[in-house]
Design a protein around this motif. Structure first.
Motif, short mmCIF file in Angstrom:
data_model
loop_
_atom_site.label_atom_id
_atom_site.label_comp_id
_atom_site.label_asym_id
_atom_site.label_seq_id
_atom_site.Cartn_x
_atom_site.Cartn_y
_atom_site.Cartn_z
N LYS A 1 0.88 -1.20 0.15
CA LYS A 1 -0.03 -0.21 0.01
C LYS A 1 0.90 1.15 -0.09
N PHE A 2 1.97 1.22 0.76
CA PHE A 2 2.75 2.33 0.71
C PHE A 2 3.48 2.85 -0.54
N TYR A 3 4.08 1.49 -0.95
CA TYR A 3 4.77 2.06 -2.24
C TYR A 3 3.67 1.78 -3.43
N ASN A 4 2.47 1.65 -3.28
CA ASN A 4 1.54 1.71 -4.36
C ASN A 4 2.09 0.50 -5.37
N ALA A 5 2.17 -0.67 -4.69
CA ALA A 5 2.56 -1.74 -5.46
C ALA A 5 1.67 -3.04 -5.63
N GLU A 6 1.88 -3.68 -6.56
CA GLU A 6 1.26 -5.14 -6.54
C GLU A 6 2.19 -6.20 -5.76
N LEU A 7 1.38 -7.28 -5.53
CA LEU A 7 2.26 -8.23 -4.97
C LEU A 7 2.32 -9.37 -5.88
N THR A 8 3.59 -10.01 -6.04
CA THR A 8 3.61 -11.11 -7.07
C THR A 8 4.22 -12.40 -6.27
N LEU A 9 3.26 -13.21 -6.10
CA LEU A 9 3.55 -14.43 -5.39
C LEU A 9 4.23 -15.70 -6.38
N LEU A 10 5.21 -15.95 -5.94
CA LEU A 10 6.07 -16.84 -7.00
C LEU A 10 6.24 -18.28 -6.23
N TYR A 11 5.73 -19.25 -7.02
CA TYR A 11 6.21 -20.76 -6.42
C TYR A 11 7.23 -21.19 -7.39
N VAL A 12 8.25 -21.69 -7.06
CA VAL A 12 9.17 -22.35 -7.58
C VAL A 12 8.98 -23.79 -7.68
N ILE A 13 8.94 -24.69 -8.85
CA ILE A 13 8.97 -26.11 -8.60
C ILE A 13 10.55 -26.30 -9.04
N ASP A 14 11.07 -26.90 -7.85
CA ASP A 14 12.55 -27.22 -7.84
C ASP A 14 12.91 -28.44 -8.76
N GLU A 15 13.64 -27.92 -9.61
CA GLU A 15 13.68 -29.10 -10.78
C GLU A 15 14.59 -30.50 -10.00
N GLY A 16 15.40 -30.09 -9.02
CA GLY A 16 16.10 -31.01 -8.43
C GLY A 16 15.41 -31.98 -7.44
N SER A 17 14.08 -31.65 -7.26
CA SER A 17 13.34 -32.35 -6.30
C SER A 17 11.94 -33.11 -7.24
N THR A 18 11.85 -34.45 -6.89
CA THR A 18 10.71 -34.99 -7.52
C THR A 18 9.46 -35.29 -6.44
N VAL A 19 9.97 -34.98 -5.20
CA VAL A 19 8.86 -35.15 -4.15
C VAL A 19 8.12 -33.91 -3.67
N ASN A 20 6.76 -33.89 -3.68
CA ASN A 20 6.16 -32.64 -3.36
C ASN A 20 5.63 -33.13 -1.81
N ARG A 21 5.99 -32.21 -0.89
CA ARG A 21 5.52 -32.68 0.55
C ARG A 21 4.17 -31.89 0.73
N ILE A 22 3.56 -30.92 0.14
CA ILE A 22 2.60 -30.36 0.41
C ILE A 22 1.32 -31.20 0.37
N PHE A 23 1.33 -32.17 -0.52
CA PHE A 23 0.40 -33.13 -0.98
C PHE A 23 0.41 -34.57 -0.36
N SER A 24 -0.67 -35.09 -0.13
CA SER A 24 -0.54 -36.37 0.78
C SER A 24 -0.31 -37.67 -0.24
N LYS A 25 -0.42 -37.63 -1.48
CA LYS A 25 -0.28 -38.52 -2.28
C LYS A 25 0.78 -38.02 -3.59
N PRO A 26 1.56 -39.10 -4.05
CA PRO A 26 2.21 -39.02 -5.30
C PRO A 26 1.45 -38.33 -6.53
N ILE A 27 1.92 -37.37 -7.12
CA ILE A 27 1.20 -37.00 -8.42
C ILE A 27 2.15 -36.70 -9.60
N ASP A 28 1.54 -36.81 -10.83
CA ASP A 28 2.43 -36.61 -11.72
C ASP A 28 2.68 -35.03 -11.94
N GLU A 29 3.90 -34.61 -12.76
CA GLU A 29 4.08 -33.03 -12.86
C GLU A 29 3.10 -32.27 -13.49
N ASP A 30 2.28 -32.61 -14.39
CA ASP A 30 1.10 -31.68 -14.75
C ASP A 30 0.16 -31.44 -13.83
#
Length: 293
Positions: free
Chosen positions: A30-59
Motif C-alpha cells: 500500500k505504501f509503495y502503491n505496489a502489486e504483490l507477485t506470489l512466486l512458487y518455484v518447482i525445484d527441478e532437483g526435487s521430484t517429491v512434493n510434500r504439501i500433498f498427501s499422495k504422489p502425483i505427476d508433474e502436470d
C-alpha cells in the motif's frame, strides 16, 4: 501483470514462514502503491512434493499448485485490497527468484526462511542467502516466527566507512510508512579518542539527516571487542534489547563491491537475527558522506 507498476516479490512454498513473510508485505504494498507477485518455484532437483498427501505427476502437480496459489492470491486481494499476481516457475529456487525479480523490476523481495541447522545453530537457508547475495533490489528475510504487526523500531547500524545513501533512504521510507523510530547504532571496539570522535560525528550527521526528513531518530554507541562475529552478535543483541522490528543493513562494505560477495558482519546479522533483516546491495560504486546533505 503491469510492468510499469511497483512490484513486491514474495516467494511462496506454503510453509508457515512463507505466510508470515506474506503477512508482512501488505502495508509495504500500500505504501509503495505496489502489486504483490506470489512466486512458487518447482525445484527441478526435487521430484517429491510434500504439501500433498499422495504422489502425483508433474502436470497434475502444477495444476494443483496453480489452484492453491490463485486461491491464496484471491484471498489476500479481497481481504487487504492489494492487487496480487501469481507465477509458477521451474528450476533452481534462487535462480528463478532472481530471474523473476529482474523480469518484473521488483521494488523488493520479502521472503521467509526456515533456515538450516548446523553446529547447533539455525542459520538462514542457502536459497535465501543466495538471493540476498545476488539480488539487485532490497531483500527482507524473515526467520523469526513472531514478527509484530507494523513496525515501531528500525535499527540502522553504521560504522566509519562512508554510508551509502540507499541504506538510509530505505530506512527513512519505512520510518515514514510505519511512524517508526530509527535507532542508529555504532559498535565501538576501541578507546582511541580519534576513532571515538569520528564515530560520534558520523552518528550525529546520520541522526540529523534522518530527523530533517521528519522521522524520529535516536543514536547510541555500544562497546564490544574487535571481530566481525562479535560485531554481528552485538548488533543483534542490541536490536533484541530495544525490541526492534527490522534491521537495515548493507551487504557489502565500501571497496568490497564484487559479484556474489556478502560482508561477514552482514552475513552474521542475517544468520543470527530472529528479527527481520532488510539487506541492500549498493547499485553503484558510490558512497557519500552525510555532511553535505
Amino acid at each position: 501483470m503491469n510492468s510499469s507498476v511497483n512490484q513486491i516479490l514474495i516467494p511462496i512454498d506454503f510453509s508457515d514462514q512463507a505466510i508470515i513473510a506474506l503477512d508482512q508485505s501488505y502495508n509495504l504494498a500500500k505504501f509503495y502503491n505496489a502489486e504483490l507477485t506470489l512466486l512458487y518455484v518447482i525445484d527441478e532437483g526435487s521430484t517429491v512434493n510434500r504439501i500433498f498427501s499422495k504422489p502425483i505427476d508433474e502436470d497434475e502437480f502444477r495444476k494443483e499448485i496453480e489452484e492453491k496459489l490463485h486461491g491464496l492470491g484471491a484471498e489476500v486481494s479481497k481481504k487487504h485490497g492489494v492487487k496480487v499476481n501469481t507465477l509458477i516457475a521451474k528450476g533452481h529456487i534462487y535462480d528463478k527468484i532472481l530471474e523473476v525479480a529482474d523480469m518484473i523490476s521488483a521494488k523488493m523481495i520479502v521472503m521467509g526462511t526456515n533456515g538450516t541447522v548446523g553446529l547447533k545453530k539455525r542459520f538462514i537457508g542457502s536459497n535465501a542467502l543466495r538471493v540476498v547475495k545476488e539480488s539487485k533490489c532490497p531483500v527482507v528475510t524473515i526467520k523469526g516466527k513472531h514478527p509484530r504487526e507494523g513496525c515501531k523500531n528500525i535499527v540502522l547500524p553504521i560504522d566509519l566507512s562512508k554510508e551509502s545513501r540507499e541504506k538510509v533512504d530505505s530506512a527513512i521510507e519505512l520510518g515514514k510508512l510505519y511512524g517508526a523510530t530509527i535507532r542508529v547504532v555504532s559498535v565501538l571496539y576501541t578507546l582511541d579518542e580519534f576513532v571515538v570522535n569520528r564515530l560520534t560525528r558520523q552518528m550525529d550527521q546520520v541522526k540529523n539527516f534522518i530527523k530533517k526528513a521528519g522521522v524520529k531518530c535516536t543514536a547510541e554507541m555500544i562497546k564490544t571487542t574487535r571481530g566481525n562475529e562479535t560485531l554481528s552478535h552485538a548488533i543483534v543483541d542490541y536490536s533484541t534489547k530495544v525490541d526492534a522490528d527490522l534491521i537495515v543493513i548493507m551487504t557489502q562494505q565500501e571497496g568490497e563491491i564484487t559479484p556474489l560477495f556478502i560482508g561477514s558482519t552482514a552475513q552474521g546479522i542475517i544468520n543470527h537475527s530472529e528479527i527481520p533483516v532488510m539487506s541492500i546491495v549498493p547499485t553503484i560504486k558510490r558512497d557519500i558522506e552525510f555532511a553535505p546533505y
